[in-house]
Write a protein that holds these residues in place. Sequence first.
Motif, PDB file in Angstrom:
ATOM      1  N   GLU A  76       0.890  -1.132   0.123  1.00 13.62           N
ATOM      2  CA  GLU A  76      -0.009  -0.013   0.015  1.00 13.62           C
ATOM      3  C   GLU A  76       0.875   1.284   0.031  1.00 13.62           C
ATOM      4  O   GLU A  76       0.641   2.374  -0.499  1.00 13.62           O
ATOM      5  CB  GLU A  76      -0.660  -0.139   1.220  1.00 13.62           C
ATOM      6  N   HIS A  77       1.707   1.382   0.572  1.00 10.32           N
ATOM      7  CA  HIS A  77       2.949   2.292   0.939  1.00 10.32           C
ATOM      8  C   HIS A  77       3.427   2.512  -0.476  1.00 10.32           C
ATOM      9  O   HIS A  77       3.574   3.648  -0.949  1.00 10.32           O
ATOM     10  CB  HIS A  77       3.929   2.335   2.085  1.00 10.32           C
ATOM     11  N   ARG A  78       3.896   1.736  -1.078  1.00  6.96           N
ATOM     12  CA  ARG A  78       4.834   1.791  -2.470  1.00  6.96           C
ATOM     13  C   ARG A  78       3.695   2.136  -3.626  1.00  6.96           C
ATOM     14  O   ARG A  78       4.107   2.887  -4.632  1.00  6.96           O
ATOM     15  CB  ARG A  78       5.162   0.328  -2.684  1.00  6.96           C
ATOM     16  N   ALA A  79       2.662   1.672  -3.414  1.00  6.93           N
ATOM     17  CA  ALA A  79       1.522   2.344  -4.359  1.00  6.93           C
ATOM     18  C   ALA A  79       1.418   3.855  -4.322  1.00  6.93           C
ATOM     19  O   ALA A  79       1.148   4.404  -5.323  1.00  6.93           O
ATOM     20  CB  ALA A  79       0.109   1.588  -4.147  1.00  6.93           C
ATOM     21  N   ALA A  80       1.547   4.305  -3.007  1.00  9.30           N
ATOM     22  CA  ALA A  80       1.421   5.728  -2.932  1.00  9.30           C
ATOM     23  C   ALA A  80       2.818   6.519  -2.952  1.00  9.30           C
ATOM     24  O   ALA A  80       2.886   7.727  -2.828  1.00  9.30           O
ATOM     25  CB  ALA A  80       0.722   6.061  -1.401  1.00  9.30           C
ATOM     26  N   GLY A  81       3.701   5.769  -3.235  1.00  9.26           N
ATOM     27  CA  GLY A  81       5.082   6.337  -3.184  1.00  9.26           C
ATOM     28  C   GLY A  81       5.751   6.589  -1.749  1.00  9.26           C
ATOM     29  O   GLY A  81       6.613   7.620  -1.738  1.00  9.26           O
TER      30      GLY A  81
END
Length: 624
Positions: free
Chosen positions: A569-574
């Motif tokens: 989820e964090h990687r999806a938001a950068g």
Amino acid sequence: MTGTSSTLTAADVHLHPALRLPPGLVEGCRALADRDDARVLVIAGHDLAWESEAVHAATRDGRALLTVRIWSEEAEVGPLWSPGTAVGCPVCQVTAQFRTRGKEQAPTVLRASGGTAEAAHVLLRDALALAAQEPLPQGGTLTVSATGSGRHRLLRQSGCPACTPAGATGATGQPRLGDLDAELRHVDGPDLSLEHLRRQLVDLRYGPVLALRPMPDVPAALVGAMHSREERAKETAGYGRGRTLGRASRLALLERLERAGSQHVARTARPLVAAYRDIAEQAVDPRRLGMLCAEQLAHPSCRVDPFTEDQPMSWTRARVWATGQERYVPLESASYHLHPRPVPGQRWGRVVYESSNGCALGASLDEAAVHALTEVVERDAFLHTWWSGRPVPRIDWRSVTDPTSRELRGLIRRAGYEIHLCAVTQDIALPVVWALAVNPASRDKYSLTAAAAHPDPVSAVRAAVTELAPIVLGDLMAPDRQRALALREDPWQVTDLDDHVRWYSVPEAAPALEPFLSGPLGTLDDAFPTAHRLPRRRRPLAEVREDLTARLAAAGLGEVLVLDQTGPEHRAAGLHAARVLVPGAIPLSFGYAHQRVFGLPRLPRFAGPQDGALADRLTVHPFP
């Protein structure tokens, strides 16, 4: 093609061996395979082993995978998944649907009753026709039921047994250094607009956020990021507070992401099981994280096992921030969502009971650690003040000129409260403000607390008052005077965060608060005479890190440990997620039996032997 074999081949369409479809529907699946250059899986319900085999084969072959799934009263086309992407695979799809219902694990096999009936075939025909009209993006899913159709986006799920690379837990690669935003709660770098975060994170079917729900009748906007359809899972939602609904919504999504870091660790951890004595040179002594006394450990409300050097327990790795050296820490210190499995000789499987203290987001792991460390310092300063029991300097509101702080104070005063601003900085030279709202006329919402830390005292005041306003003006917890009075009769009944708030929700709590309000009244500059205000330029992150660690070292806290909590989820938001531990700092714990204040050298009142009269030294803190 009728799909009679369960063996996955290089063919473009694979039917689950329990499924039979009319030739026309199979050809519709084949058309999608040709258009999207993807291998298509067709299944009724869910079969973990079969779907995982397909994902592993697609990964090995470098092929995109498109799932076509029939449920009893619904058809799905998607997700479209490619190896190495941040979107979810077929197994993630089922996992997400269960998680949005408050259930962490999906069954390994789910049969879709009636999945081969004529009605299901009609739904699938319609779904294939709609999918043919508009290609699916990566992670995209089209659903069709008797009530209509919808399009959704699926993120990869933490700990997915099918698409998570072996051994992958947390972020990979070296964290980059960036600039620290002047607002410590806001990160710089990726697109963190509300529109972008909503596109990435909000999906009514798969989550991770189902919807943003504004709390009604709150002048200072309060928005909840709802994580589950089940009421019991409401605790996993994130809340955002701000002057506008847009700002509050953005912060709610960021807080939800912050909590997702702890969940990611709980889902993916592969701990080392060992006795402390056997790894002492590589491990942090759990006693340095604060201890419980014998009376706490013996009480039925305590959910912690006694620590002994010879008892095997679960450990995970953290990094010493200054050197990069790896140290083992108790697994439960890495995640407050963890439900550990006791090893032989244990009852609970943990030696500390953690909260979210020290978890934060950033554009890099280092930046997340800065935010997290600032929170650790804030809670340490407040708890140091509380357990010391001494008056602290109060800030005269006439010296507070910040428009936001003054506007929120006006709203709170019109609700019958006065805000006391207390400077609670102790031996760590960072401005920390305790905002205490008191309404003498209230019988069931008498006092409420918030706090904030920031290198700039003006920003510390603003952050504390902004945090306080929705708590005072909103309806996060229904007043319950009888429950509060019952708690005050027996503090051992205080078991969670809400109980700490209730304890101070009645006027009977006033005597415990009055000593702190008897300190000298002065200006904001008087309260923080040595504070170094942030320069107009943004400081390099390395400079901020060195500054913070030097302030802690001067207070005898020379070790800062960083745990990477970054998940899909964090990687999806950068973004990146971090948890920071500072051995020797005062931990924020909830529950009378879980307050770890013994054995901390900076708290002389509690630093002596564990034995003795607990009631003479322990109280219930008011931090929410």
